[in-house]
Design a protein around this motif. Structure first.
Motif, PDB file in Angstrom:
ATOM      1  N   VAL A 400       0.832  -1.207   0.000  1.00 60.91           N
ATOM      2  CA  VAL A 400       0.000   0.000   0.000  1.00 60.91           C
ATOM      3  C   VAL A 400       0.870   1.262   0.000  1.00 60.91           C
ATOM      4  N   GLY A 401       1.940   1.246   0.805  1.00 56.58           N
ATOM      5  CA  GLY A 401       2.815   2.419   0.869  1.00 56.58           C
ATOM      6  C   GLY A 401       3.475   2.727  -0.468  1.00 56.58           C
ATOM      7  N   VAL A 402       3.960   1.686  -1.145  1.00 53.76           N
ATOM      8  CA  VAL A 402       4.587   1.887  -2.454  1.00 53.76           C
ATOM      9  C   VAL A 402       3.558   2.398  -3.460  1.00 53.76           C
ATOM     10  N   VAL A 404       0.768   4.179  -2.917  1.00 53.96           N
ATOM     11  CA  VAL A 404       0.419   5.581  -2.660  1.00 53.96           C
ATOM     12  C   VAL A 404       1.551   6.502  -3.093  1.00 53.96           C
ATOM     13  N   GLY A 405       2.791   6.139  -2.740  1.00 55.31           N
ATOM     14  CA  GLY A 405       3.920   6.997  -3.071  1.00 55.31           C
ATOM     15  C   GLY A 405       4.106   7.189  -4.564  1.00 55.31           C
ATOM     16  N   ILE A 406       4.082   6.099  -5.317  1.00 55.39           N
ATOM     17  CA  ILE A 406       4.285   6.201  -6.764  1.00 55.39           C
ATOM     18  C   ILE A 406       3.090   6.855  -7.445  1.00 55.39           C
ATOM     19  N   SER A 407       1.883   6.575  -6.966  1.00 58.18           N
ATOM     20  CA  SER A 407       0.690   7.193  -7.554  1.00 58.18           C
ATOM     21  C   SER A 407       0.721   8.706  -7.403  1.00 58.18           C
ATOM     22  N   LEU A 408       1.116   9.174  -6.220  1.00 60.52           N
ATOM     23  CA  LEU A 408       1.212  10.626  -5.994  1.00 60.52           C
ATOM     24  C   LEU A 408       2.198  11.275  -6.952  1.00 60.52           C
ATOM     25  N   CYS A 409       3.249  10.548  -7.275  1.00 59.04           N
ATOM     26  CA  CYS A 409       4.277  11.111  -8.167  1.00 59.04           C
ATOM     27  C   CYS A 409       3.864  11.097  -9.642  1.00 59.04           C
ATOM     28  N   PHE A 421       1.149   1.662 -13.488  1.00 61.61           N
ATOM     29  CA  PHE A 421       2.556   1.382 -13.206  1.00 61.61           C
ATOM     30  C   PHE A 421       2.813   1.278 -11.701  1.00 61.61           C
ATOM     31  N   SER A 422       2.120   2.090 -10.908  1.00 58.98           N
ATOM     32  CA  SER A 422       2.299   2.026  -9.456  1.00 58.98           C
ATOM     33  C   SER A 422       1.861   0.670  -8.911  1.00 58.98           C
ATOM     34  N   SER A 423       0.799   0.086  -9.475  1.00 62.39           N
ATOM     35  CA  SER A 423       0.362  -1.234  -9.010  1.00 62.39           C
ATOM     36  C   SER A 423       1.366  -2.313  -9.397  1.00 62.39           C
ATOM     37  N   VAL A 424       2.059  -2.146 -10.531  1.00 62.63           N
ATOM     38  CA  VAL A 424       3.078  -3.112 -10.957  1.00 62.63           C
ATOM     39  C   VAL A 424       4.256  -3.098  -9.987  1.00 62.63           C
ATOM     40  N   VAL A 425       4.766  -1.912  -9.693  1.00 60.49           N
ATOM     41  CA  VAL A 425       5.931  -1.808  -8.803  1.00 60.49           C
ATOM     42  C   VAL A 425       5.598  -2.319  -7.407  1.00 60.49           C
ATOM     43  N   SER A 426       4.413  -1.966  -6.888  1.00 58.15           N
ATOM     44  CA  SER A 426       4.029  -2.404  -5.547  1.00 58.15           C
ATOM     45  C   SER A 426       3.853  -3.917  -5.473  1.00 58.15           C
TER      46      SER A 426
END
Length: 523
Positions: A400-402, A404-409, A421-426
């Motif tokens: 979840v933390g990863v 939120v962080g990547i989505s905000l960026c 892409f944020s869901s892939v990295v997380s």
């Protein structure tokens, strides 16, 4: 009761395939009724909220915590004690769901204002408030449905639980066909009646599941408000499961909140692209995990660590081989896949070719996470079967933390691609964390063949994708659907031949391995 693994997985996979196909038909009919616009965005975001609570109170965290405890009580104290525990748990579940529904119906407008906070989405906020009060009670019925499905799975009876989802989808499809025939004046009215159809499908699935348990001879369970000594153990497992098993759904809700701030159609692009990847995730990840949890719970009770660890290593290898094939197929065939699925909407003018292209590119991004998601399913199932709940919720927090962080960026600049892409990295971050933590904490080294498989498949995947880009094919909205179908069949055969040949050349698959898989799955 001994569960035949191969037969059970095949049966669950077949029924899951039926459910997913009926789900695709439902989505295609919904496009015909509503299109891809602000109304479809609103309905898409809305459905994800009850889906999240369903994962918590139903087949996600609830099931992962309930199954091992029920199995252990049944083996050690007898069937009567196991049913007393389930009746107490059902009573608590009914009370919690009733309170949740009451609060949601009372304060739903606050949720609407929070999700659609800016003035540009005022009409979507009003529609969200209207439809949400209709759809939200769905979670009560579908959670009770999944509770009884958990009990039936303990006895190896997976059919009625998975088939009821198909019946629910067909009920919604019938309602949408009725809307296409009678043609309401606006797509807002279509969305309103579709919301009632979704609620009706939950009621139907709940009734069908309760009847199915009775029909299969499973003892009736009636809710009681009592204290059972096993409830404390259950709630410890349940709260640790809420983040771990539901991390994908938490990311879905987070994605929905971010998607509410995207330009029009962004949420719908994410939804339909996610539908594409849910088919292989269900066929491999969910089907394996649904059967694997009671199997590992039984092995845990028998205290057979050697067989257990061997099986888990083979599960990962087998799932990873299949998931790489799916990733390559989606990457190569996403345009043709989208063109075939959305062909009626394209020809009728409801959907533009640009929409199909956007969905196809989003599918490519999502496909990169398929191996990780399937690995997470298997590893989390292992953790709960072995009583390692703490590791799962820590990994869920990381996921979840990863996200939120990547989505905000990324979401303001790259919109739906950034959220995908944020869901892939997380997903990959959680999978790697789980795998390394299990290996280090339990001092269980990874099998050499498993490590070699990953290291050798990465360059192979890169070569296949590079060859694909060296021979570009440009699709347009005028391309014949038969050409798209032929291309997909050809791509599937070529990828299968290349992957099997590579695995056979590198000794990852042999007659001995196939015999070992058959021996392991047979009993």
């Amino acid at each position: 009761m001994k569960i035949n693994f191969l037969r059970s997985v095949s049966w669950v996979a077949m029924l899951t395939l039926l459910s997913r196909i009926s789900g695709y038909v439902r989505e295609l009919l919904l496009i015909q009724c509503i299109g891809i616009n602000a109304v479809s965005d609103t309905l898409t975001i809305l459905i994800k909220i009850p889906a999240f609570f369903r994962r918590i109170f139903a087949e996600g965290a609830m099931q992962a915590a309930f199954l091992p405890i029920f199995t252990k009580i049944k083996e050690s104290e007898g069937e009567a004690a196991a049913y007393r525990f389930s009746a107490s748990l059902l009573g608590i579940l009914v009370v919690l769901l009733t309170l949740l529904m009451g609060i949601a119906e009372w304060k739903w407008d606050l949720c609407s204002s929070w999700i659609f906070s800016d003035f540009a989405h005022q009409k979507q906020r009003e529609l969200f408030s209207l439809l949400g009060k209709v759809i939200f009670p769905y979670i009560f019925f579908i959670s009770i449905h999944s509770f009884f499905g958990s009990i039936s799975s303990v006895y190896g009876r997976f059919g009625i639980f998975n088939f009821s989802s198909t019946i629910g989808n067909l009920f919604i499809c019938a309602a949408l066909v009725g809307l296409l025939i009678y043609k309401p004046d606006t797509n807002v009215l279509c969305a309103y009646w579709a919301s009632w159809a979704i609620l009706g499908s939950g009621v139907l699935q709940c009734g069908m599941m309760i009847w199915g348990c009775w029909y299969q001879g499973i003892k009736a369970v009636w809710p009681i408000l009592g204290i059972d000594k096993h409830l404390a153990v259950f709630f410890r497992k349940f709260f640790s499961a809420m983040l771990s098993v539901s991390s994908v759904q938490l990311n879905t809700v987070i994605g929905a909140i971010f998607a509410a701030q995207l330009p029009t159609k962004g949420a719908s692009y994410l939804n339909y692209a996610d539908r594409f990847q849910q088919l292989p995730l269900s066929l491999i990840g969910v089907s394996l995990a649904s059967v694997l949890l009671p199997v590992l719970s039984q092995q845990q009770a028998l205290q057979d660590p050697v067989r257990r660890w061997r099986d888990e290593q083979h599960f990962l290898r087998f799932a990873f081989m299949l998931s790489i094939w799916i990733t390559l197929f989606f990457w190569v065939s996403s345009f043709s896949f989208g063109a075939c699925l959305f062909y009626p909407s394209l020809k009728s003018g409801i959907l533009a070719w640009k929409d199909v292209v956007e969905i196809a590119y989003t599918v490519r991004v999502f496909s990169l996470a398929i191996p990780a998601y399937i690995g997470i399913k298997i590893l989390i199932t292992r953790c709960f079967a072995h009583g390692k709940g703490q590791l799962t919720w820590i990994s869920g927090l990381l996921n979840v933390g990863v996200t939120v962080g990547i989505s905000l960026c990324l979401y303001r600049r790259f919109h739906h691609f950034g959220l995908a892409f944020s869901s892939v990295v997380s997903a990959w971050a959680q999978f790697i964390f789980l795998l390394c933590s299990i290996s280090l904490r339990e001092k269980l080294p990874l099998h050499h063949g498993l490590k070699r498989l990953w290291l050798e498949l990465m360059p192979f995947t890169g070569v296949v994708v590079s060859v694909y880009y060296s021979m570009p094919l440009i699709w347009t909205s005028e391309t014949s659907i038969f050409l798209h179908i032929g291309y997909m069949l050809g791509a599937a055969m070529v990828i299968t031949a290349l992957l099997f040949g590579f695995l056979r050349l590198r000794s990852h698959i042999s007659y001995k391995h196939l015999r070992l898989f058959w021996k392991m799955f047979r009993g």
